[in-house]
Design a protein around this motif. Sequence first.
Motif, PDB file in Angstrom:
ATOM      1  N   ALA A   1       0.621  -1.198   0.264  1.00 31.53           N
ATOM      2  CA  ALA A   1       0.217  -0.099   0.242  1.00 31.53           C
ATOM      3  C   ALA A   1       1.128   1.654   0.046  1.00 31.53           C
ATOM      4  CB  ALA A   1      -0.889   0.346   1.199  1.00 31.53           C
ATOM      5  N   ARG A   2       0.235   2.093  -0.487  1.00 30.58           N
ATOM      6  CA  ARG A   2       1.163   3.468  -0.461  1.00 30.58           C
ATOM      7  C   ARG A   2       0.972   4.007   0.512  1.00 30.58           C
ATOM      8  NH1 ARG A   2       4.678   6.620  -2.927  1.00 30.58           N
ATOM      9  NH2 ARG A   2       4.326   5.482  -4.790  1.00 30.58           N
ATOM     10  N   ARG A   3       1.899   4.253   1.239  1.00 34.57           N
ATOM     11  CA  ARG A   3       2.229   5.427   1.757  1.00 34.57           C
ATOM     12  C   ARG A   3       2.407   6.916   1.831  1.00 34.57           C
ATOM     13  NH1 ARG A   3       6.574   6.334   6.152  1.00 34.57           N
ATOM     14  NH2 ARG A   3       7.929   5.179   4.475  1.00 34.57           N
ATOM     15  N   PHE A   4       1.133   7.576   2.168  1.00 33.31           N
ATOM     16  CA  PHE A   4       1.822   9.056   1.874  1.00 33.31           C
ATOM     17  C   PHE A   4       1.067  10.270   2.887  1.00 33.31           C
ATOM     18  CE2 PHE A   4      -2.750  10.727   1.193  1.00 33.31           C
ATOM     19  CZ  PHE A   4      -3.643   9.425   1.130  1.00 33.31           C
ATOM     20  N   TYR A   5       1.566  11.234   3.047  1.00 34.52           N
ATOM     21  CA  TYR A   5       1.298  12.220   3.991  1.00 34.52           C
ATOM     22  C   TYR A   5       0.607  13.280   2.864  1.00 34.52           C
ATOM     23  CZ  TYR A   5       4.123   9.099   6.327  1.00 34.52           C
ATOM     24  OH  TYR A   5       4.981   8.328   7.089  1.00 34.52           O
ATOM     25  N   VAL A   6      -0.071  13.920   3.734  1.00 34.25           N
ATOM     26  CA  VAL A   6      -0.860  15.907   3.442  1.00 34.25           C
ATOM     27  C   VAL A   6      -0.130  16.899   4.123  1.00 34.25           C
ATOM     28  CG1 VAL A   6      -2.647  16.886   3.232  1.00 34.25           C
ATOM     29  CG2 VAL A   6      -2.874  14.512   2.669  1.00 34.25           C
ATOM     30  N   ALA A   7       0.414  17.645   3.438  1.00 37.66           N
ATOM     31  CA  ALA A   7       0.666  18.991   4.269  1.00 37.66           C
ATOM     32  C   ALA A   7       0.248  20.055   3.595  1.00 37.66           C
ATOM     33  CB  ALA A   7       2.255  18.872   4.580  1.00 37.66           C
TER      34      ALA A   7
ATOM     35  N   GLY B   1      10.835   9.117   8.389  1.00 33.75           N
ATOM     36  CA  GLY B   1      11.468   8.637   9.371  1.00 33.75           C
ATOM     37  C   GLY B   1      13.369   7.116   8.919  1.00 33.75           C
ATOM     38  N   GLU B   2      12.845   6.461   9.462  1.00 33.09           N
ATOM     39  CA  GLU B   2      13.993   5.559   8.886  1.00 33.09           C
ATOM     40  C   GLU B   2      14.095   5.160   7.256  1.00 33.09           C
ATOM     41  OE1 GLU B   2      16.411   4.900  11.394  1.00 33.09           O
ATOM     42  OE2 GLU B   2      15.320   6.791  12.765  1.00 33.09           O
ATOM     43  N   GLY B   3      13.362   5.248   6.933  1.00 31.64           N
ATOM     44  CA  GLY B   3      13.335   4.238   4.958  1.00 31.64           C
ATOM     45  C   GLY B   3      13.780   5.731   4.155  1.00 31.64           C
ATOM     46  N   PRO B   4      12.793   5.364   3.194  1.00 30.59           N
ATOM     47  CA  PRO B   4      13.305   6.136   1.456  1.00 30.59           C
ATOM     48  C   PRO B   4      12.801   7.319   1.654  1.00 30.59           C
ATOM     49  CG  PRO B   4      12.109   4.418   1.172  1.00 30.59           C
ATOM     50  CD  PRO B   4      11.950   4.140   2.388  1.00 30.59           C
ATOM     51  N   GLU B   5      13.693   8.427   1.043  1.00 30.13           N
ATOM     52  CA  GLU B   5      13.588   9.227   0.926  1.00 30.13           C
ATOM     53  C   GLU B   5      11.446   9.926  -0.043  1.00 30.13           C
ATOM     54  OE1 GLU B   5      14.357  13.416   1.475  1.00 30.13           O
ATOM     55  OE2 GLU B   5      15.146  11.531   2.129  1.00 30.13           O
ATOM     56  N   PRO B   6      10.849  11.077   0.785  1.00 29.42           N
ATOM     57  CA  PRO B   6       9.570  11.351   0.341  1.00 29.42           C
ATOM     58  C   PRO B   6       9.917  11.965  -1.391  1.00 29.42           C
ATOM     59  CG  PRO B   6      10.135  12.379   2.279  1.00 29.42           C
ATOM     60  CD  PRO B   6      11.123  11.395   1.984  1.00 29.42           C
ATOM     61  N   ILE B   7       8.420  11.154  -1.861  1.00 27.25           N
ATOM     62  CA  ILE B   7       8.927  12.051  -3.061  1.00 27.25           C
ATOM     63  C   ILE B   7       7.351  13.012  -2.696  1.00 27.25           C
ATOM     64  CG2 ILE B   7       7.364  11.526  -5.234  1.00 27.25           C
ATOM     65  CD1 ILE B   7       7.533   8.857  -5.217  1.00 27.25           C
TER      66      ILE B   7
ATOM     67  N   ALA C   1       1.490   7.161 -11.694  1.00 31.55           N
ATOM     68  CA  ALA C   1       2.362   5.915 -12.742  1.00 31.55           C
ATOM     69  C   ALA C   1       3.804   5.914 -11.712  1.00 31.55           C
ATOM     70  CB  ALA C   1       2.328   6.178 -14.362  1.00 31.55           C
ATOM     71  N   ARG C   2       3.802   7.929 -11.947  1.00 31.82           N
ATOM     72  CA  ARG C   2       5.586   7.820 -10.918  1.00 31.82           C
ATOM     73  C   ARG C   2       5.169   7.258  -9.527  1.00 31.82           C
ATOM     74  NH1 ARG C   2       7.056  13.287 -12.858  1.00 31.82           N
ATOM     75  NH2 ARG C   2       9.061  12.907 -10.912  1.00 31.82           N
ATOM     76  N   LEU C   3       4.564   7.699  -8.343  1.00 30.67           N
ATOM     77  CA  LEU C   3       4.031   6.967  -7.567  1.00 30.67           C
ATOM     78  C   LEU C   3       3.927   6.057  -7.355  1.00 30.67           C
ATOM     79  CD1 LEU C   3       1.251   9.751  -6.041  1.00 30.67           C
ATOM     80  CD2 LEU C   3       4.440   9.748  -5.597  1.00 30.67           C
ATOM     81  N   ALA C   4       3.391   4.964  -8.358  1.00 32.52           N
ATOM     82  CA  ALA C   4       3.299   3.540  -8.754  1.00 32.52           C
ATOM     83  C   ALA C   4       4.102   2.520  -8.571  1.00 32.52           C
ATOM     84  CB  ALA C   4       2.859   2.809  -9.398  1.00 32.52           C
ATOM     85  N   ALA C   5       5.354   3.032  -9.513  1.00 30.06           N
ATOM     86  CA  ALA C   5       6.395   3.048  -9.842  1.00 30.06           C
ATOM     87  C   ALA C   5       7.518   3.046  -8.475  1.00 30.06           C
ATOM     88  CB  ALA C   5       7.994   3.358 -11.462  1.00 30.06           C
ATOM     89  N   GLU C   6       7.760   3.287  -7.869  1.00 22.45           N
ATOM     90  CA  GLU C   6       7.983   3.648  -7.061  1.00 22.45           C
ATOM     91  C   GLU C   6       7.624   3.627  -5.013  1.00 22.45           C
ATOM     92  OE1 GLU C   6      12.096   5.926  -6.917  1.00 22.45           O
ATOM     93  OE2 GLU C   6      10.430   7.341  -7.947  1.00 22.45           O
ATOM     94  N   PRO C   7       7.018   2.100  -5.002  1.00 22.29           N
ATOM     95  CA  PRO C   7       5.380   1.897  -3.613  1.00 22.29           C
ATOM     96  C   PRO C   7       6.353   1.958  -2.893  1.00 22.29           C
ATOM     97  CG  PRO C   7       6.208  -0.029  -5.160  1.00 22.29           C
ATOM     98  CD  PRO C   7       6.942   0.614  -5.600  1.00 22.29           C
TER      99      PRO C   7
ATOM    100  N   LEU D   1      -5.578  11.037  -7.582  1.00 21.31           N
ATOM    101  CA  LEU D   1      -4.228  10.397  -6.771  1.00 21.31           C
ATOM    102  C   LEU D   1      -4.643   8.949  -6.163  1.00 21.31           C
ATOM    103  CD1 LEU D   1      -1.902  13.055  -6.257  1.00 21.31           C
ATOM    104  CD2 LEU D   1      -1.949  12.101  -7.579  1.00 21.31           C
ATOM    105  N   PHE D   2      -5.598   8.509  -4.663  1.00 28.31           N
ATOM    106  CA  PHE D   2      -5.624   8.433  -4.185  1.00 28.31           C
ATOM    107  C   PHE D   2      -6.936   6.981  -4.134  1.00 28.31           C
ATOM    108  CE2 PHE D   2      -2.787  10.405  -2.147  1.00 28.31           C
ATOM    109  CZ  PHE D   2      -1.501   9.690  -2.571  1.00 28.31           C
ATOM    110  N   ALA D   3      -8.526   7.197  -5.152  1.00 26.24           N
ATOM    111  CA  ALA D   3      -9.491   6.512  -4.836  1.00 26.24           C
ATOM    112  C   ALA D   3      -9.692   5.524  -5.787  1.00 26.24           C
ATOM    113  CB  ALA D   3     -10.254   7.295  -6.695  1.00 26.24           C
ATOM    114  N   LEU D   4      -9.588   4.109  -4.681  1.00 27.35           N
ATOM    115  CA  LEU D   4     -10.253   2.986  -5.565  1.00 27.35           C
ATOM    116  C   LEU D   4     -10.546   3.342  -6.629  1.00 27.35           C
ATOM    117  CD1 LEU D   4     -12.430   1.435  -2.590  1.00 27.35           C
ATOM    118  CD2 LEU D   4      -9.508   1.453  -2.999  1.00 27.35           C
ATOM    119  N   GLU D   5      -9.485   1.543  -7.475  1.00 20.46           N
ATOM    120  CA  GLU D   5      -9.098   2.023  -8.976  1.00 20.46           C
ATOM    121  C   GLU D   5     -10.427   2.125  -9.707  1.00 20.46           C
ATOM    122  OE1 GLU D   5      -6.144   0.216 -11.520  1.00 20.46           O
ATOM    123  OE2 GLU D   5      -5.070   1.090  -9.685  1.00 20.46           O
ATOM    124  N   GLY D   6     -11.210   1.249  -9.241  1.00 21.16           N
ATOM    125  CA  GLY D   6     -12.923   0.886 -10.168  1.00 21.16           C
ATOM    126  C   GLY D   6     -13.549   1.806  -9.588  1.00 21.16           C
ATOM    127  N   ASP D   7     -13.112   3.212  -8.382  1.00 22.87           N
ATOM    128  CA  ASP D   7     -14.125   4.113  -8.879  1.00 22.87           C
ATOM    129  C   ASP D   7     -14.004   5.686  -9.227  1.00 22.87           C
ATOM    130  OD1 ASP D   7     -15.581   2.287  -7.075  1.00 22.87           O
ATOM    131  OD2 ASP D   7     -14.758   4.229  -4.908  1.00 22.87           O
TER     132      ASP D   7
END
Length: 190
Positions: free
Chosen positions: A2-8, A100-106, A126-132, A183-189
């Motif tokens: 699942a894509r981890r994302f943050y809103v600011a 956090g301790e993980g990879p650089e955010p996009i 597509a760019r977000l999906a390429a680097e989940p 960006l994040f709606a369920l694909e079928g929707d």
Amino acid sequence: MARRFYVALVHHPVRGRDGGIITTSVTNLDVHDIARAARTYGAEHYFVITPIEAQRALVEHILGYWCEGDGARRVPERSEALSRVVPIESVEAAIAAARGEGPEPIVVTTAARSGFPVTGYAEARARLAAEPERPALLLFGTGYGLADELIARAEIHLAPIRGGGDYNHLAVRSAVAIILDRLFALEGDR
Ligand code: SAM
């Protein structure tokens, strides 16, 4: 994965009416409504970015009422959304928290105005999906929009939402909801 994302929501650095850099005030509506949209679409956290300590304390006060006080007992679903709100002092601190301790955010920026190279929504997905494994950090502006320097160094700058007419003054709360859905709606929707 699942894509981890943050809103600011950025209160500094943003543009003032004359294009200069200003710091705006936190508004209660933006805290509540963006928290609910962020929770609906699955954001890890909603960062309210302000360098002013008293403004961060104000956000903490609102969160206290809704997450621990009477508000939490009366409207638990509100508390569920607001429990993901994090007041924080700068965009850099939000990037570090998303990393956090993980990879650089996009870092993904947004604006109503044109004049920057933009990425369309299908390409952004597509760019977000390429680097989940990399979290995404979506920056929204207050005042007259995000400072140019934030947009210039973002990895993705989204195309402005267009309605078809010449009026283009969405409230940031509306823009957040539209963009999260694109960006994040369920694909079928979609
Ligand atoms: N005080 C204002 C309000 O009513 O919310 C704040 C305006 S602020 C410039 C609006 C922010 O929402 C922008 O910085 C951007 O993040 C987002 N936004 C607004 N209109 C947009 C559009 N057409 N396309 C993309 N983002 C938009």
